[in-house]
Enzyme design. Sequence first.
Site, mmCIF file in Angstrom:
data_model
loop_
_atom_site.group_PDB
_atom_site.id
_atom_site.type_symbol
_atom_site.label_atom_id
_atom_site.label_comp_id
_atom_site.label_asym_id
_atom_site.label_seq_id
_atom_site.Cartn_x
_atom_site.Cartn_y
_atom_site.Cartn_z
ATOM 1 N N HIS A 4 13.429 6.108 29.034
ATOM 2 C CA HIS A 4 13.497 4.645 28.917
ATOM 3 C C HIS A 4 14.956 4.246 29.085
ATOM 4 O O HIS A 4 15.786 4.532 28.222
ATOM 5 C CB HIS A 4 12.968 4.240 27.526
ATOM 6 C CG HIS A 4 12.960 2.761 27.277
ATOM 7 N ND1 HIS A 4 12.490 2.221 26.098
ATOM 8 C CD2 HIS A 4 13.342 1.704 28.038
ATOM 9 C CE1 HIS A 4 12.609 0.907 26.142
ATOM 10 N NE2 HIS A 4 13.131 0.561 27.305
ATOM 11 N N ARG A 10 17.265 1.617 28.699
ATOM 12 C CA ARG A 10 17.297 0.309 28.055
ATOM 13 C C ARG A 10 18.412 -0.539 28.649
ATOM 14 O O ARG A 10 19.425 -0.016 29.113
ATOM 15 C CB ARG A 10 17.507 0.454 26.543
ATOM 16 C CG ARG A 10 16.347 1.136 25.847
ATOM 17 C CD ARG A 10 16.567 1.157 24.353
ATOM 18 N NE ARG A 10 16.335 -0.148 23.774
ATOM 19 C CZ ARG A 10 15.260 -0.479 23.061
ATOM 20 N NH1 ARG A 10 14.315 0.405 22.811
ATOM 21 N NH2 ARG A 10 15.129 -1.692 22.579
ATOM 22 N N HIS A 55 3.412 6.579 21.171
ATOM 23 C CA HIS A 55 4.304 6.041 20.142
ATOM 24 C C HIS A 55 3.897 6.540 18.762
ATOM 25 O O HIS A 55 2.804 6.271 18.293
ATOM 26 C CB HIS A 55 4.387 4.517 20.129
ATOM 27 C CG HIS A 55 5.758 4.053 19.716
ATOM 28 N ND1 HIS A 55 6.173 4.081 18.418
ATOM 29 C CD2 HIS A 55 6.810 3.627 20.446
ATOM 30 C CE1 HIS A 55 7.424 3.669 18.361
ATOM 31 N NE2 HIS A 55 7.837 3.391 19.577
ATOM 32 N N GLU A 106 10.245 4.200 31.815
ATOM 33 C CA GLU A 106 9.957 3.051 30.948
ATOM 34 C C GLU A 106 11.065 2.045 31.103
ATOM 35 O O GLU A 106 12.247 2.411 31.100
ATOM 36 C CB GLU A 106 9.931 3.490 29.478
ATOM 37 C CG GLU A 106 8.634 4.083 29.044
ATOM 38 C CD GLU A 106 8.690 4.529 27.602
ATOM 39 O OE1 GLU A 106 9.590 4.117 26.847
ATOM 40 O OE2 GLU A 106 7.837 5.334 27.235
ATOM 41 N N ARG A 155 27.838 10.620 19.419
ATOM 42 C CA ARG A 155 29.255 10.975 19.509
ATOM 43 C C ARG A 155 29.881 10.485 20.813
ATOM 44 O O ARG A 155 31.018 10.835 21.106
ATOM 45 C CB ARG A 155 29.404 12.500 19.436
ATOM 46 C CG ARG A 155 29.133 13.068 18.064
ATOM 47 C CD ARG A 155 30.292 12.773 17.127
ATOM 48 N NE ARG A 155 29.982 13.145 15.768
ATOM 49 C CZ ARG A 155 30.289 14.311 15.210
ATOM 50 N NH1 ARG A 155 30.898 15.235 15.902
ATOM 51 N NH2 ARG A 155 29.965 14.555 13.969
HETATM 52 N N1 PXP Z 1 5.630 5.242 24.693
HETATM 53 C C1 PXP Z 1 6.503 4.207 24.701
HETATM 54 C C2 PXP Z 1 6.197 3.030 25.559
HETATM 55 C C3 PXP Z 1 7.701 4.279 23.967
HETATM 56 O O1 PXP Z 1 8.563 3.244 23.987
HETATM 57 C C4 PXP Z 1 7.979 5.446 23.226
HETATM 58 C C5 PXP Z 1 9.252 5.538 22.440
HETATM 59 O O2 PXP Z 1 10.335 5.650 23.267
HETATM 60 C C6 PXP Z 1 7.045 6.492 23.256
HETATM 61 C C7 PXP Z 1 5.872 6.352 23.976
HETATM 62 C C8 PXP Z 1 7.264 7.761 22.509
HETATM 63 O O3 PXP Z 1 7.249 7.499 21.146
HETATM 64 P P1 PXP Z 1 7.733 8.602 20.133
HETATM 65 O O4 PXP Z 1 9.147 8.886 20.413
HETATM 66 O O5 PXP Z 1 7.489 7.956 18.804
HETATM 67 O O6 PXP Z 1 6.842 9.803 20.357
#
Ligand code: PXP
Length: 241
Positions: A43, A45, A191, A70, A18
Amino acid sequence: MPVLCVNVDHVATLRQARMGIEPEPVTAAYMAELAGAVGIITHLREDRRHIQDRDVELIRATCNTRLHFEMAATEEMQQIALGLSPETVCLVPEKREELTTEGGLNCVGREQHFKDYLAPLHANGIRSSLFIDADPQQIEAAHAAGAEFIEIHTGHYADAKDMNQRKNELEKILAGIRQAQDLGLKVNLGHGLNYRNILAFKNVTGISEYSIGHSIMARAIFVGLDRAVRDMADIVRTFAD
Ligand code: PXP
């Protein structure tokens, strides 16, 4: 003992849907820490699609545990990381079109590039991690690049379409963990991990951190963030050292 680090990017995704002011990732980070997270992950981006610069600054200023940042290996992110001083940076590949990070970094043939890129971060006391697939060549290259940690991408295991594929992906990850440990690398996993598929790692020794976002935030919608983080932290606490 392995620990749980919680990724709060998904809270920012909801806010950005939003382009508004809520929910705040910094509040989620604080609550996650209270519920047992031992680190907070964001992260930032390049396209700022979820986490904003302000979010990482607020989390850095209030984080009581560890901040894992990240980022793509760009000059802009290197400067931000140097200003932010997170405990760790985790280099990830970034593609504009992707929904989420789709695979590991390609380190093969780029060992010296990553070594040079990480040098100023290391010189400022920031630890480094490379997010890679469980591929023997990538693990060798990550080691040669001088990273202290690797985070093995568990997404292919999590997304496996059937039992056979899941078993194969799990075996690759387990072999990767052993290889990395033999090289002296510290190993994180992340991930696509959820409350069920993470149980496959219960007896795997030597994992430093589990990096989890989506499944925790998905559960939080129904049971609240405190309970969702506690449920995952309770699972990780039963895992082998
Ligand atoms: N590790 C990395 C490097 C990622 O890019 C992500 C996703 O942002 C995660 C872990 C966490 O993944 P999930 O959100 O699927 O638990």
